[in-house]
Design an enzyme around this catalytic site. Structure first.
Site, mmCIF file in Angstrom:
data_model
loop_
_atom_site.group_PDB
_atom_site.id
_atom_site.type_symbol
_atom_site.label_atom_id
_atom_site.label_comp_id
_atom_site.label_asym_id
_atom_site.label_seq_id
_atom_site.Cartn_x
_atom_site.Cartn_y
_atom_site.Cartn_z
ATOM 1 N N ASN A 56 0.259 -2.704 -17.126
ATOM 2 C CA ASN A 56 0.130 -3.526 -16.411
ATOM 3 C C ASN A 56 -1.388 -4.621 -17.536
ATOM 4 O O ASN A 56 -1.957 -3.322 -17.786
ATOM 5 C CB ASN A 56 -0.633 -3.460 -14.894
ATOM 6 C CG ASN A 56 0.544 -3.568 -13.952
ATOM 7 O OD1 ASN A 56 2.043 -3.547 -14.469
ATOM 8 N ND2 ASN A 56 0.578 -3.529 -12.688
ATOM 9 N N PRO A 149 6.175 5.169 -5.754
ATOM 10 C CA PRO A 149 5.016 4.628 -4.851
ATOM 11 C C PRO A 149 3.876 3.597 -4.524
ATOM 12 O O PRO A 149 3.277 3.758 -4.838
ATOM 13 C CB PRO A 149 4.079 5.821 -4.126
ATOM 14 C CG PRO A 149 3.794 6.615 -6.081
ATOM 15 C CD PRO A 149 4.735 6.005 -6.120
ATOM 16 N N ASP A 150 4.085 3.171 -3.204
ATOM 17 C CA ASP A 150 2.705 1.660 -2.833
ATOM 18 C C ASP A 150 1.908 2.614 -2.346
ATOM 19 O O ASP A 150 2.080 2.834 -1.061
ATOM 20 C CB ASP A 150 3.745 0.943 -2.409
ATOM 21 C CG ASP A 150 2.224 -0.278 -2.164
ATOM 22 O OD1 ASP A 150 1.394 -0.690 -1.854
ATOM 23 O OD2 ASP A 150 3.334 -1.412 -2.688
HETATM 24 N N1 CTP Z 1 -0.432 -1.501 -5.406
HETATM 25 C C1 CTP Z 1 -1.001 -0.294 -5.150
HETATM 26 N N2 CTP Z 1 0.490 0.435 -5.598
HETATM 27 C C2 CTP Z 1 1.626 -0.582 -6.344
HETATM 28 C C3 CTP Z 1 1.399 -0.957 -6.298
HETATM 29 C C4 CTP Z 1 0.085 -1.977 -6.046
HETATM 30 O O1 CTP Z 1 -1.231 0.055 -4.521
HETATM 31 N N3 CTP Z 1 2.266 0.620 -6.764
HETATM 32 C C5 CTP Z 1 -2.133 -2.210 -4.359
HETATM 33 C C6 CTP Z 1 -2.715 -2.979 -5.251
HETATM 34 O O2 CTP Z 1 -3.997 -2.036 -5.942
HETATM 35 C C7 CTP Z 1 -3.376 -4.027 -4.728
HETATM 36 C C8 CTP Z 1 -1.960 -3.769 -3.554
HETATM 37 O O3 CTP Z 1 -1.421 -3.270 -3.485
HETATM 38 O O4 CTP Z 1 -4.851 -3.626 -3.899
HETATM 39 C C9 CTP Z 1 -1.308 -5.533 -4.139
HETATM 40 O O5 CTP Z 1 -0.858 -5.606 -5.204
HETATM 41 P P1 CTP Z 1 0.559 -6.621 -6.447
HETATM 42 O O6 CTP Z 1 0.662 -5.905 -7.596
HETATM 43 O O7 CTP Z 1 -0.344 -7.875 -6.233
HETATM 44 O O8 CTP Z 1 1.362 -6.450 -4.642
HETATM 45 P P2 CTP Z 1 2.870 -6.043 -5.387
HETATM 46 O O9 CTP Z 1 3.171 -5.100 -4.164
HETATM 47 O O10 CTP Z 1 2.752 -5.091 -6.531
HETATM 48 O O11 CTP Z 1 4.028 -7.268 -5.005
HETATM 49 P P3 CTP Z 1 4.027 -7.992 -6.154
HETATM 50 O O12 CTP Z 1 4.044 -7.823 -7.874
HETATM 51 O O13 CTP Z 1 5.512 -8.318 -5.406
HETATM 52 O O14 CTP Z 1 3.025 -9.313 -5.430
#
Ligand code: CTP
Length: 237
Positions: A56, A149-150
């Site tokens: 990213n 993982p999120d």
């Molecule tokens: N985040 C995380 N782990 C991931 C993806 C995101 O901890 N695998 C956290 C980021 O650090 C941030 C928040 O989630 O604090 C939102 O990140 P963002 O990229 O905006 O959201 P996504 O969940 O990736 O959603 P999308 O890409 O569909 O907008």
């Protein structure tokens, strides 16, 4: 006897470096003294083969500014940083990682914490990396994507969930609406949302224009430097 095991005349690190190491271990004086805060920053790199990767866009500047501002107010700060070329702020304990899974492991290993502020731009997907360089002559590769993982959602589900969980949201659509939905989806307390459409110049730049989304609604902050955003956020904390 010296740290490396040799004997003879040696040399101590500079006093500033010693003080910074002590502060990183103990936290310093200040209103956040005795509090432990985990910060993630920068991108993650997901290898495709030994020379290629998926990443990213993220300079790490906002996360590093937040870590620095927390340490300046006395917090013990664990900064889990993806690959960025930034100096470690004074008084901050930094853990370098490459991939999302390494970042997830490092965050969990740093628990318990009073607060976690997840600023990193984590790659949402990874592929099983090829052990050898993929050759152009073989044609465009088919990549088998898997979800990473999120980290933020995982912290919310963890029995050791920090009392305050703050996420960031990088959006290019309706920033406030998307961020409010994301706050609900990920179970964090606050989301700092910004518009990262290319014309804003926020990605890689020094200034930021954010909206703070809490259970009480949305506050739009005026455009300010990433250091000012960091101080404003920590003021709220
Ligand atoms: N985040 C995380 N782990 C991931 C993806 C995101 O901890 N695998 C956290 C980021 O650090 C941030 C928040 O989630 O604090 C939102 O990140 P963002 O990229 O905006 O959201 P996504 O969940 O990736 O959603 P999308 O890409 O569909 O907008």
């Amino acid at each position: 006897e010296m740290a490396c095991g040799e004997y003879g005349p040696g040399r101590l690190p500079e006093p500033e470096a010693i003080l910074a190491a002590i502060e990183a271990a103990l936290g310093g004086p200040g209103p956040l003294s005795g509090r432990h805060v985990i910060v993630t920053a920068g991108p993650t790199h997901e290898p495709i083969d030994p020379v290629r990767m998926l990443a990213n866009r993220s300079s790490g500047k906002q996360g590093f500014a937040i870590a620095e501002a927390l340490a300046a107010l006395g917090a013990r700060v664990t900064l889990v940083a993806g690959p960025v070329g930034l100096d470690t702020p004074s008084g901050v304990a930094r853990i370098n990682v490459e991939t999302a899974r390494q970042m997830d492991d490092a965050v969990k290993a740093a628990l318990p914490a009073d607060a976690a502020i997840l600023v990193a731009a984590v790659a949402d997907w990874r592929v099983e990396p090829a052990p050898f360089k993929l050759k152009k002559a073989d044609g465009p590769p088919r990549l088998d994507w898997q979800a990473n993982p999120d980290i933020l959602a995982g912290l919310d589900a963890d029995p050791r969930r920090p009392r305050l969980l703050v996420g960031f949201a990088a959006e290019t659509g309706d920033v406030e609406e998307e961020a409010a939905a994301k706050r609900g989806r990920k179970g964090c307390d606050w989301i700092l949302a910004n518009d990262v459409s290319p014309e804003t110049g926020i990605m890689g730049g020094d200034s930021n224009s954010v909206h703070l989304v809490t259970h009480g609604g949305v506050e739009s902050w005026p455009p300010q430097s990433k250091d000012e955003v960091a101080r404003a956020l920590i003021g709220r904390i």
